[in-house]
Design a protein around this motif. Structure first.
Motif, short mmCIF file in Angstrom:
data_model
loop_
_atom_site.label_atom_id
_atom_site.label_comp_id
_atom_site.label_asym_id
_atom_site.label_seq_id
_atom_site.Cartn_x
_atom_site.Cartn_y
_atom_site.Cartn_z
N CYS A 188 2.03 1.68 7.63
CA CYS A 188 1.16 0.81 6.83
C CYS A 188 1.98 0.02 5.82
CB CYS A 188 0.11 1.62 6.10
SG CYS A 188 -0.90 0.62 4.98
N HIS A 212 -7.54 4.41 2.79
CA HIS A 212 -6.23 4.93 3.19
C HIS A 212 -5.87 6.25 2.53
CE1 HIS A 212 -4.32 1.06 5.01
NE2 HIS A 212 -5.62 1.12 5.26
N CYS A 220 0.01 4.41 0.69
CA CYS A 220 -0.59 5.53 1.41
C CYS A 220 0.49 6.26 2.23
CB CYS A 220 -1.73 5.06 2.30
SG CYS A 220 -1.21 4.21 3.79
N CYS A 261 0.85 -1.19 0.00
CA CYS A 261 0.00 0.00 0.00
C CYS A 261 0.89 1.25 0.00
CB CYS A 261 -0.90 -0.02 1.24
SG CYS A 261 -1.87 1.48 1.45
ZN ZN Z 1 -2.06 2.10 3.59
#
Ligand code: ZN
Length: 99
Positions: free
Chosen positions: A38, A65, A33, A31
């Motif tokens: 994360c 997110h 973000c 991910c």
């Molecule tokens: Zn994330």
């Protein structure tokens, strides 16, 4: 982790995934973000990933997110959302400019 660093990580993961995606048709990236803690995995097809990489302001994030003040959701998939960094935020981040 910064998003630029995550991009590098995902580029390397892609290299590893290239071998597997021949068999599975999908690959996994992290991910992208803005949350430094994360590290959630996103399942994506190689062609979707190629499209994502075609614009340096596009990032794939887990649904939910995205940061509305910094990013605009430009596409939604079941597994992930594609966000576009707002221009001002991208420029400020790239130059380290902090008004
Ligand atoms: Zn994330």
């Amino acid at each position: 982790m910064t998003q630029a660093l995550l991009r590098e990580v995902n580029e390397r993961i892609r290299g590893l995934n290239d071998d597997f995606s021949i068999f599975t048709g999908v690959m996994q990236i992290v991910c992208e973000c803005g949350d430094p803690t994360c590290l959630q995995a996103i399942t994506i097809t190689p062609s979707e990933y190629e499209h994502l990489r075609s614009d340096p302001t596009w990032f794939a994030v887990i649904p939910g997110h995205a940061v509305a003040e910094l990013e605009q959701i430009i596409a939604t998939q079941p597994e992930y959302h594609v966000v576009q960094k707002r221009r001002a935020a991208t420029a400020a981040q790239a130059s380290g400019f902090n008004p």
